[in-house]
Design a protein around this motif. Structure first.
Motif, PDB file in Angstrom:
ATOM      1  N   UNK A 268       0.852  -1.197   0.000  1.00  0.00           N
ATOM      2  CA  UNK A 268       0.000   0.000   0.000  1.00  0.00           C
ATOM      3  C   UNK A 268       0.883   1.240   0.000  1.00  0.00           C
ATOM      4  N   UNK A 269       0.619   2.131  -0.934  1.00  0.00           N
ATOM      5  CA  UNK A 269       1.320   3.410  -1.036  1.00  0.00           C
ATOM      6  C   UNK A 269       0.338   4.521  -0.698  1.00  0.00           C
ATOM      7  N   UNK A 270       0.593   5.234   0.385  1.00  0.00           N
ATOM      8  CA  UNK A 270      -0.254   6.379   0.756  1.00  0.00           C
ATOM      9  C   UNK A 270       0.330   7.643   0.134  1.00  0.00           C
ATOM     10  N   UNK A 271      -0.467   8.326  -0.655  1.00  0.00           N
ATOM     11  CA  UNK A 271      -0.027   9.579  -1.287  1.00  0.00           C
ATOM     12  C   UNK A 271      -0.160  10.695  -0.258  1.00  0.00           C
ATOM     13  N   UNK A 272       0.835  10.800   0.622  1.00  0.00           N
ATOM     14  CA  UNK A 272       0.739  11.719   1.763  1.00  0.00           C
ATOM     15  C   UNK A 272       1.880  12.732   1.814  1.00  0.00           C
ATOM     16  N   UNK A 273       2.582  12.903   0.694  1.00  0.00           N
ATOM     17  CA  UNK A 273       3.693  13.844   0.667  1.00  0.00           C
ATOM     18  C   UNK A 273       3.290  15.146  -0.035  1.00  0.00           C
TER      19      UNK A 273
END
Length: 560
Positions: A268-273
């Protein structure tokens, strides 16, 4: 074996079952098409003109039918990597193991039976080195009415790690097969068919994953590479590992993953940047000498959507060094089965079949000069270098054709020594060249210890077993200690895999229950090692009940 009458009845029943129209049908046309990479164009073998090939989408427990049309110029087979194919080795695919190849101009209907698999698997050619371009992902969703054991991701993306040769892959294969050499290394690694903008002529086509901040992306990562294991990472992002080889794992966070050929890893890759462009990258892990592996890095770009000015230089990920064995072992040791009510663990506790298999590099040039004045490399399991027969083993077994294979594959090496010593005598490097299988009784419980040796300076080995998942209950460096090491086994939540990395001068212990009757291939997924003979076969006998017997063959099996 069954009587001829019961075989005929079973064949008729299976014929109608095999050709059922209720099963979803897919058409795979194998053909050559031109592709341009790294400033040059060449013809490559593809499925339906796609590279990578089409992704199959199914639900847990589905059965599908794939009609394979060979419109290329080479014999070919297709393997559904990690699909257990209960009682149905006829559609498993390895050439001269479960079928003879599909000849140019011919067709073969393969029935793919999914059972317990859930997550990501893949399919690929299993003849010569054609899987270099003939491969694709298999996405197995939860059974209808059930859900993921983690919050449902917003988007799912297959990420296929591959490689590219400027040279014709069949020429490289033929040279390796004939002379036993290393073969040419690839010019580039690929992400979804593209090398990335660190390679010449590749920037415009670099794969881009466009993301929205705040969303979660499930990356279904497949290592389809022929000869190398890889580290993979996304710059400035922590990824959560949730699955591997079509099975769920206890989630854990990492800045990188390690993935060997044949494996799949779900993250899972969270786009949180902050909105920007970030590289995802993959580079090699190899303990080989310089020049025997590709030391380049393939990249893709994670591109945040929105109105902003990206940095002039995309942010690059940190990847371990190419020979960081500790990083590979630490990652592998972090894999743990989910082991909850919906995904229980069933590790065999009482073992009645103990196997100890050494994995070695070898040379057969004893007391004689080798072709072209060079040492010809072989590889072996328990000092037997496997020779492919001219009639596939499954047909020979099912039809009682004698003389095709032997049944005396040894449970243990004939010679015990310090497998991990820096210096090993040359006389230990000469294997026997034979076609031997290991017979297993139905429902027998198996513990198999893989031991990496340092013969010819050794290597690591991604070992894959067809028709089965196995629990990885232990791993370590050095020589396996049968008295001490089993005391440290994980019998509570070991990962359930179909491919596992056995380190150079290290060991892996796996367990499985032989409850899938048929003929099942086991081999190193470094293709040069497989060509050199690091493979063998398990023949699992039928059980007593009708549900414990191998299904009869379909009507259109390719002839030998």
């Amino acid at each position: 074996m069954e009587t001829s009458t019961s075989k005929l009845l079973g064949f008729l029943l299976f014929f109608f079952f095999y050709h059922c129209q209720a099963c979803p049908h897919y058409k795979f046309v194998v053909k050559e098409v031109p592709y341009t990479r790294l400033c040059s164009t060449k013809n490559i073998l593809t499925v339906n003109g796609q590279f990578p090939g089409p992704t199959l989408y199914v639900n847990k427990g589905d059965t599908i039918v794939v009609d394979v049309y060979n419109r290329g110029k080479y014999n070919i087979t297709l393997h559904w990597h990690g699909v257990l194919q209960p009682r149905n080795p006829w559609s498993d695919g390895p050439e001269y193991i479960t079928q003879c190849p599909i000849r140019p101009g011919a067709k073969f209907r393969q029935k793919i039976i999914f059972s317990t698999e859930e997550g990501t698997l893949w399919w690929h050619a299993h003849s010569a080195w054609l899987r270099a371009t003939v491969h694709g992902a298999v996405v197995i969703y939860p059974k209808i009415g059930t859900s993921y054991p983690f919050p449902k991701p917003d988007v799912e993306i297959p990420i296929i790690l591959g490689e590219w040769w400027k040279e014709d892959i069949m020429k490289i294969y033929q040279d390796v097969e004939r002379y036993g050499g290393l073969g040419l290394t690839s010019e580039a690694y690929l992400i979804n068919g593209q090398p990335g903008d660190l390679y010449s002529c590749s920037k415009p086509e670099t794969f881009k994953l466009k993301v929205n901040k705040g969303l979660t992306y499930l990356l279904r990562i497949v290592n389809s590479i022929m000869l190398d294991s890889l580290f993979f990472s996304v710059a400035n992002h922590t990824i959560t590992v949730v699955g591997s080889d079509g099975n769920y794992l206890k989630p854990f966070k990492r800045t990188f993953i390690y993935i060997c050929p044949g494996q799949t890893i779900d993250v899972l890759l969270e786009a949180n940047q902050s909105p920007n462009h970030y590289y995802m990258g993959a580079s090699v892990f190899s303990i080989a000498v310089a020049g025997a592996y590709n030391n380049s890095t393939t990249t893709a770009i994670v591109e945040y959507n929105g109105n902003y000015t990206p940095s002039s230089l995309s942010v690059f990920p940190h990847l371990p060094s190419h020979n960081d064995t500790e990083a590979t072992l630490n990652f592998t040791a972090s894999l743990r089965s989910l082991a909850d009510k919906e995904h229980p663990v069933d590790v065999p506790m009482k073992i009645n079949t103990h196997l100890f298999y050494t994995l070695s590099m070898n040379t057969p040039c004893k007391n004689q000069s080798c072709p072209d004045g060079a040492w010809r490399l072989l590889a072996s399991v328990n000092n037997i270098s496997f020779i492919n027969p001219s009639i596939d083993i499954l047909q020979a077994y099912y039809c009682c054709i004698y003389g095709v294979f032997g049944t005396n594959f040894p449970d243990f090496p004939q010679l015990y020594f310090d497998f991990t010593a820096d210096y090993l005598p040359m006389e230990w490097e000469y294997p026997q060249l034979r076609t031997e299988v290991r017979m297993l009784d139905y429902n027998s419980t198996v513990e198999l210890v893989f031991q990496g040796t340092n013969l010819l300076n050794g290597s690591d080995h991604p070992m894959h077993l067809h028709g089965y998942n196995f629990y990885v209950v232990g791993l370590g460096m050095g020589n396996f200690d049968k008295d001490k090491d089993p005391l440290m086994y994980n019998l509570v939540d070991p990962p359930l895999q179909n491919t596992i990395h056995v380190p150079k001068i290290g060991w892996m212990a796996v367990r499985f229950k032989a409850n899938n009757p048929g003929v099942w291939y086991m081999h190193c997924h470094f293709d040069r090692h497989m060509v050199w003979g690091m493979d063998t076969v398990f023949v699992v006998k039928d059980g007593e009940s009708p549900e414990a017997k191998m299904l009869p063959p379909p009507a259109d099996m390719p002839p030998c």
